[in-house]
Design a protein around this motif. Sequence first.
Motif, PDB file in Angstrom:
ATOM      1  N   ASN A   1       0.832  -1.206   0.000  1.00  0.00           N
ATOM      2  CA  ASN A   1       0.000   0.000   0.000  1.00  0.00           C
ATOM      3  C   ASN A   1       0.866   1.255   0.000  1.00  0.00           C
ATOM      4  N   ALA A   2       2.032   1.157  -0.639  1.00  0.00           N
ATOM      5  CA  ALA A   2       2.943   2.299  -0.706  1.00  0.00           C
ATOM      6  C   ALA A   2       2.355   3.403  -1.569  1.00  0.00           C
ATOM      7  N   ARG A   3       2.669   4.632  -1.212  1.00  0.00           N
ATOM      8  CA  ARG A   3       2.266   5.752  -2.062  1.00  0.00           C
ATOM      9  C   ARG A   3       3.207   5.875  -3.251  1.00  0.00           C
TER      10      ARG A   3
ATOM     11  N   VAL B   1      11.069  13.048  -2.934  1.00  0.00           N
ATOM     12  CA  VAL B   1       9.706  12.542  -2.812  1.00  0.00           C
ATOM     13  C   VAL B   1       9.231  12.777  -1.381  1.00  0.00           C
ATOM     14  N   PRO B   2       8.109  13.475  -1.177  1.00  0.00           N
ATOM     15  CA  PRO B   2       7.664  13.774   0.190  1.00  0.00           C
ATOM     16  C   PRO B   2       7.326  12.510   0.973  1.00  0.00           C
ATOM     17  N   LEU B   3       7.745  12.466   2.224  1.00  0.00           N
ATOM     18  CA  LEU B   3       7.337  11.385   3.108  1.00  0.00           C
ATOM     19  C   LEU B   3       5.835  11.493   3.331  1.00  0.00           C
ATOM     20  N   ALA B   4       5.175  10.346   3.386  1.00  0.00           N
ATOM     21  CA  ALA B   4       3.712  10.385   3.457  1.00  0.00           C
ATOM     22  C   ALA B   4       3.175   9.241   4.293  1.00  0.00           C
ATOM     23  N   GLY B   5       2.301   9.573   5.250  1.00  0.00           N
ATOM     24  CA  GLY B   5       1.590   8.575   6.024  1.00  0.00           C
ATOM     25  C   GLY B   5       0.223   8.317   5.405  1.00  0.00           C
TER      26      GLY B   5
ATOM     27  N   VAL C   1      11.231   5.849   9.159  1.00  0.00           N
ATOM     28  CA  VAL C   1      10.824   7.123   9.711  1.00  0.00           C
ATOM     29  C   VAL C   1       9.348   7.278   9.400  1.00  0.00           C
ATOM     30  N   GLU C   2       8.683   8.172  10.095  1.00  0.00           N
ATOM     31  CA  GLU C   2       7.270   8.384   9.832  1.00  0.00           C
ATOM     32  C   GLU C   2       7.061   8.743   8.363  1.00  0.00           C
ATOM     33  N   GLY C   3       6.354   7.886   7.655  1.00  0.00           N
ATOM     34  CA  GLY C   3       6.059   8.160   6.260  1.00  0.00           C
ATOM     35  C   GLY C   3       7.052   7.617   5.258  1.00  0.00           C
ATOM     36  N   GLY C   4       8.030   6.827   5.711  1.00  0.00           N
ATOM     37  CA  GLY C   4       9.005   6.293   4.767  1.00  0.00           C
ATOM     38  C   GLY C   4       9.735   5.080   5.311  1.00  0.00           C
TER      39      GLY C   4
ATOM     40  N   THR D   1       7.464   5.393   0.213  1.00  0.00           N
ATOM     41  CA  THR D   1       6.771   6.322   1.098  1.00  0.00           C
ATOM     42  C   THR D   1       5.468   5.688   1.543  1.00  0.00           C
ATOM     43  N   ARG D   2       5.108   5.921   2.740  1.00  0.00           N
ATOM     44  CA  ARG D   2       4.001   5.379   3.499  1.00  0.00           C
ATOM     45  C   ARG D   2       4.546   4.364   4.493  1.00  0.00           C
TER      46      ARG D   2
END
Length: 383
Positions: free
Chosen positions: A81-83, A253-257, A342-345, A364-365
Motif C-alpha cells: 500500500n505504498a504511495r 519525494v515527500p514522506l507520506a503517512g 521514519v514516519e512516512g518512509g 513512502t508510506r
Amino acid sequence: MTTIRIKPGMLVLSLWMAGCAVAEPSGLDACPAPAAYVGPPMRDNLSLSALTRATANQSGFSSSEVLRLGTAFDTAFGATNARSMTAAVWQDGGESWTEQQGAPQDQLYYWASVEKIITALTVMQLDATGRLSLDDPVSAFVGYVPNSDRITLRMLLNHTSVLFSANEDPGQRARSGPLTLSEELEILTRRGPYACPGAVWRYSNSGYALLGAVIEEINGDPYHVAATDLILSRSRARGLRMISPDDPLDDIVPLAGPAGPTAFRPTYAQTAGGLVADAGSMSVLLQDIFSGRIVHERQLPEMIDDLFPMGSPGVWYGLGVMVSDVPAERGPTTWIGHSGEVEGGRAVIAYVPSRQAIVAVALTREGSAEATANLLISALDQD
C-alpha cells in the motif's frame, strides 16, 4: 518480529527491525571501566572475504529474470500500500535493474538510517588515515556525556555505548525539530545511560549524532561536506547526495503517512539519516563499498567482526551495518546492509554475497521495504 504476507500461499517474509525493546535508563554515570558484554549471544563470525568469492548463478539478468523482477515489484507495490516506491537489483556482471512507481523518475528518496553506513565509513576512513582511532574515547572530541571517557568510537558505531537516544525523549518528540549538539548532550546527561558501556546492545541515534560531531571536529567541515568528500566522492554513483541542514528538498519525494504528508523533515536527522538518492545510485554505492572502492578491502571485515543481536531473531549489528539471516525457499541467505524507518518512509539496502547481488528499496508510506527486497531477491532464485 513483524511480518507481512505478500499474497496467499507465499512465504512470509522477515523484516529487519531498526530498534530494540525499550527500557528505562539506569542512571549509571560513573562506570569505572567498560563492562564485559552480558547480552544475548552474539552471532558466529562472518567471513566476508570467503563470501565475496561466491560465484553468481549467471551474469546480469536473463529475460525471464527481468520479467519476474517486474512482477515482484508490482506485487509488492500493491501489497505494501505504498504511495510511491523505488527499487534496484544488481547481479554480478550486468547493469542494475530499476523500477519506480508513484513519483517522477527524477525525484530522489530519503533513505533514513541506511545513511549510518556512510557515517561509519567516514569514521573508518579517518581511522585509516591516522586522524583518529576507533578505540579513542568520545571524551577526546566532544563535551561531557555520561561515561564519555569509557565510551569509545567503536561503541558508538556498534550501539554498545548504551546511551539514551534523544529522539525517544518526550520533549523532543513534541518539538519535532533538529537538535544542536549542546541540546543532544543535555538530553543524554539528563536521561543517563542504560548500563555501563559495552554491557549490552541498544540502538541509539544519539550515538551517531556524537560521531557526526567527532567527524566535524577532526575534519573541520560540516558533516555533510566531510561525508561527501571522504566517501560519496569515491563512488561512481551520481544520483545521491548528503543533505545539508538548509537543503530545500525540492527534488525529494515527500514522506507520506496514511493521512498525507508527514511533519518530519529529512534535514533533522543528519548523521543518523541524511542521505537522499535514487535506488539505482544506492545499488552502485553498495557495489563500490563492497568492492573496496570506498574504503580499503582490509577494512570491510572489521565492520562485521563483532555482530550483536538486535531486537528481532536473526538480525545483527556490526560497525554501521546490519547482518540478517533471511529465510528463503532454498535455505537462509545472509544479507549485509542497513534498514531505515521514519514516519512516512521505509528503506533498505542489502548485499547478498551468496548471489553476488545487491538490492535497494525505498518507499513512502508505512509498508515494508525489507519484505519487498526479499521478494525481489527471491525472483532471482526461480530458475
